[in-house]
Design a protein around this motif. Structure first.
Motif, mmCIF file in Angstrom:
data_model
loop_
_atom_site.group_PDB
_atom_site.id
_atom_site.type_symbol
_atom_site.label_atom_id
_atom_site.label_comp_id
_atom_site.label_asym_id
_atom_site.label_seq_id
_atom_site.Cartn_x
_atom_site.Cartn_y
_atom_site.Cartn_z
ATOM 1 N N PRO A 265 0.832 -1.213 0.000
ATOM 2 C CA PRO A 265 0.000 0.000 0.000
ATOM 3 C C PRO A 265 0.866 1.262 0.000
ATOM 4 O O PRO A 265 1.896 1.329 0.664
ATOM 5 C CB PRO A 265 -0.788 -0.112 1.320
ATOM 6 C CG PRO A 265 -0.678 -1.535 1.734
ATOM 7 C CD PRO A 265 0.608 -2.045 1.189
ATOM 8 N N ASN A 266 0.434 2.265 -0.759
ATOM 9 C CA ASN A 266 1.111 3.562 -0.811
ATOM 10 C C ASN A 266 0.205 4.610 -0.184
ATOM 11 O O ASN A 266 -0.910 4.852 -0.670
ATOM 12 C CB ASN A 266 1.432 3.928 -2.269
ATOM 13 C CG ASN A 266 2.285 5.182 -2.382
ATOM 14 O OD1 ASN A 266 2.261 6.045 -1.507
ATOM 15 N ND2 ASN A 266 3.029 5.289 -3.482
ATOM 16 N N LEU A 267 0.671 5.230 0.895
ATOM 17 C CA LEU A 267 -0.161 6.198 1.619
ATOM 18 C C LEU A 267 -0.443 7.446 0.793
ATOM 19 O O LEU A 267 -1.395 8.186 1.079
ATOM 20 C CB LEU A 267 0.530 6.599 2.933
ATOM 21 C CG LEU A 267 0.700 5.483 3.974
ATOM 22 C CD1 LEU A 267 1.451 6.018 5.193
ATOM 23 C CD2 LEU A 267 -0.640 4.909 4.391
ATOM 24 N N ASN A 268 0.372 7.687 -0.246
ATOM 25 C CA ASN A 268 0.215 8.909 -1.041
ATOM 26 C C ASN A 268 -0.660 8.719 -2.272
ATOM 27 O O ASN A 268 -0.978 9.677 -2.971
ATOM 28 C CB ASN A 268 1.593 9.425 -1.486
ATOM 29 C CG ASN A 268 2.479 9.768 -0.309
ATOM 30 O OD1 ASN A 268 2.020 10.393 0.640
ATOM 31 N ND2 ASN A 268 3.742 9.351 -0.364
ATOM 32 N N VAL A 269 -1.029 7.462 -2.553
ATOM 33 C CA VAL A 269 -1.819 7.182 -3.752
ATOM 34 C C VAL A 269 -3.088 6.420 -3.358
ATOM 35 O O VAL A 269 -3.014 5.406 -2.663
ATOM 36 C CB VAL A 269 -1.004 6.336 -4.764
ATOM 37 C CG1 VAL A 269 -1.841 6.043 -6.005
ATOM 38 C CG2 VAL A 269 0.284 7.061 -5.146
ATOM 39 N N LYS A 270 -4.234 6.922 -3.812
ATOM 40 C CA LYS A 270 -5.496 6.257 -3.504
ATOM 41 C C LYS A 270 -5.855 5.296 -4.631
ATOM 42 O O LYS A 270 -6.002 5.700 -5.792
ATOM 43 C CB LYS A 270 -6.620 7.295 -3.318
ATOM 44 C CG LYS A 270 -7.930 6.677 -2.859
ATOM 45 C CD LYS A 270 -8.978 7.745 -2.573
ATOM 46 C CE LYS A 270 -10.272 7.097 -2.088
ATOM 47 N NZ LYS A 270 -11.310 8.099 -1.777
ATOM 48 N N VAL A 271 -5.987 4.016 -4.296
ATOM 49 C CA VAL A 271 -6.368 3.008 -5.288
ATOM 50 C C VAL A 271 -7.460 2.123 -4.700
ATOM 51 O O VAL A 271 -7.582 1.988 -3.481
ATOM 52 C CB VAL A 271 -5.158 2.130 -5.700
ATOM 53 C CG1 VAL A 271 -4.133 2.947 -6.449
ATOM 54 C CG2 VAL A 271 -4.533 1.447 -4.496
ATOM 55 N N ASP A 272 -8.274 1.541 -5.577
ATOM 56 C CA ASP A 272 -9.345 0.651 -5.119
ATOM 57 C C ASP A 272 -8.785 -0.701 -4.682
ATOM 58 O O ASP A 272 -9.266 -1.304 -3.728
ATOM 59 C CB ASP A 272 -10.374 0.440 -6.236
ATOM 60 C CG ASP A 272 -11.142 1.719 -6.555
ATOM 61 O OD1 ASP A 272 -11.333 2.519 -5.614
ATOM 62 O OD2 ASP A 272 -11.498 1.910 -7.720
ATOM 63 N N ARG A 273 -7.767 -1.178 -5.413
ATOM 64 C CA ARG A 273 -7.165 -2.481 -5.102
ATOM 65 C C ARG A 273 -5.655 -2.401 -5.273
ATOM 66 O O ARG A 273 -5.145 -1.617 -6.082
ATOM 67 C CB ARG A 273 -7.697 -3.569 -6.051
ATOM 68 C CG ARG A 273 -9.152 -3.913 -5.826
ATOM 69 C CD ARG A 273 -9.598 -4.996 -6.808
ATOM 70 N NE ARG A 273 -8.901 -6.253 -6.592
ATOM 71 C CZ ARG A 273 -9.290 -7.170 -5.727
ATOM 72 N NH1 ARG A 273 -10.371 -6.988 -4.991
ATOM 73 N NH2 ARG A 273 -8.615 -8.297 -5.600
#
Length: 332
Positions: A265-273
């Motif tokens: 997971p990247n805290l700076n990028v919002k992704v669904d999966r």
């Protein structure tokens, strides 16, 4: 930095290990090579079944006697070939030169022996001239090193929490001041807060005592915090090796390494999966003819399925992939 013409503390050359039974042969480690100096930490990273623990056990000659076999390659410790050591030399090496922190602290401790007795056993073997008071004194010393009050020395394992048990296991490994500690998934069974405490403690001990360390882990966050050099292992091969800076910051990477980072997971990028690597590691009894990662690789070319890749090298950074060895032009 290593000196020119200096014999490294640990050197592994072209190591190949199989597990052979009447039914099948498992090709667990397939030609890996690496070096380690005192005071350095090497992160050995890869999925379950990649061959990391087998590699670690081979460094202590603890492979299963009837099934596990080193079929090629050499392991030298301070210039001495491990294969030529007799039983007494092995006893002195285990715990004296190299100590191992096994994967599960819950099952690494004897439930009917006190902590002092379990730590003291190793001290007694490696220091036969010590009397009981000296052994107990050293036990208390290493308990203090790992942050356990010395008055807990007479307690039994069931009286400790999971994190404290892990500290006891680390104390056992440190008891005889080894030059190398192999930590096999040392924080797997611990919650996140205790993980951070244990990793911080191990890093401080390494810096204080100058002990070399091999950190076996799935967690690239732990690697970033603790390791000087990193080796990415897949299906018994080291497919990418370099300094921590190479692995985390370089432009070129093996597609498997790219996949590992894509699974975090990247805290700076919002992704669904998240983007996990598709498929499973190949069957170690029937490895692919070409690159072992080819069946799962989104950069796979026809040559990848037929021919083992060579090694692309840039300084200390090595990548075993056709993308960078002339089969294809350019990077990723």
């Amino acid at each position: 930095m290593s000196e020119v013409n200096h014999t490294p503390f640990l050197e592994v050359k072209d190591l190949r290990i199989i597990y052979k039974t009447d039914l099948e042969t498992v090709y667990a480690v397939n030609g890996i090579s690496f070096k380690l100096e005192k005071g350095q930490t090497l992160g050995l990273v890869g999925e379950t079944g990649a061959g990391k623990t087998t590699t670690a056990l081979s460094l202590l000659r603890l492979l299963p006697e009837r099934t596990g076999k080193v079929v090629d390659g050499t392991i030298t410790i301070e210039g001495q070939d491990l294969a030529t050591m007799d039983d007494e030399a092995l006893r002195q090496m285990r715990g004296g030169q190299i100590a191992m922190i096994f994967q599960d602290p819950m099952t690494s401790l004897n439930p009917v022996m006190t902590v002092a007795d379990q730590i003291g056993e190793s001290i007694m073997i490696h220091n036969p001239e010590f009397n009981k008071e000296q052994i107990l004194g050293r036990v208390k010393e290493v308990l203090n090193l790992v942050g356990i009050a010395e008055n807990r020395a007479s307690d039994y394992p069931h009286q400790f929490s999971g994190g404290m048990k892990q500290r006891v296991v680390i104390a056992m490994a440190l008891a005889c001041n080894p030059h190398l500690i192999i930590a096999d998934e040392p924080t797997t069974a611990l919650d996140v807060t205790i993980q951070a405490q244990v990793i911080s403690m191990m890093r401080n001990l390494r810096d204080t005592l100058g002990t070399a360390m091999i950190m076996i882990t799935h967690d690239l966050g732990i690697v970033a915090q603790t390791c000087d050099n990193v080796a990415i292992m897949y299906a018994g091969e080291l497919i990418e090796v370099g300094t921590a800076e190479d692995i985390f910051c370089a432009e070129k990477h093996h597609p498997y390494t790219v996949g590992l980072f894509g699974s975090i997971p990247n805290l700076n990028v919002k992704v669904d999966r998240l983007s996990p690597i598709p498929g499973l590691m190949p069957d170690p009894t029937n490895l692919p003819e070409g690159c072992p990662f080819a069946p799962r690789c989104n950069k796979c070319m026809p040559i990848c399925e037929k021919q083992k890749p060579g090694v692309y090298q840039d300084g200390e950074h090595q990548i075993r992939c056709h993308l960078f060895t002339g089969a294809a032009k350019g990077g990723q």
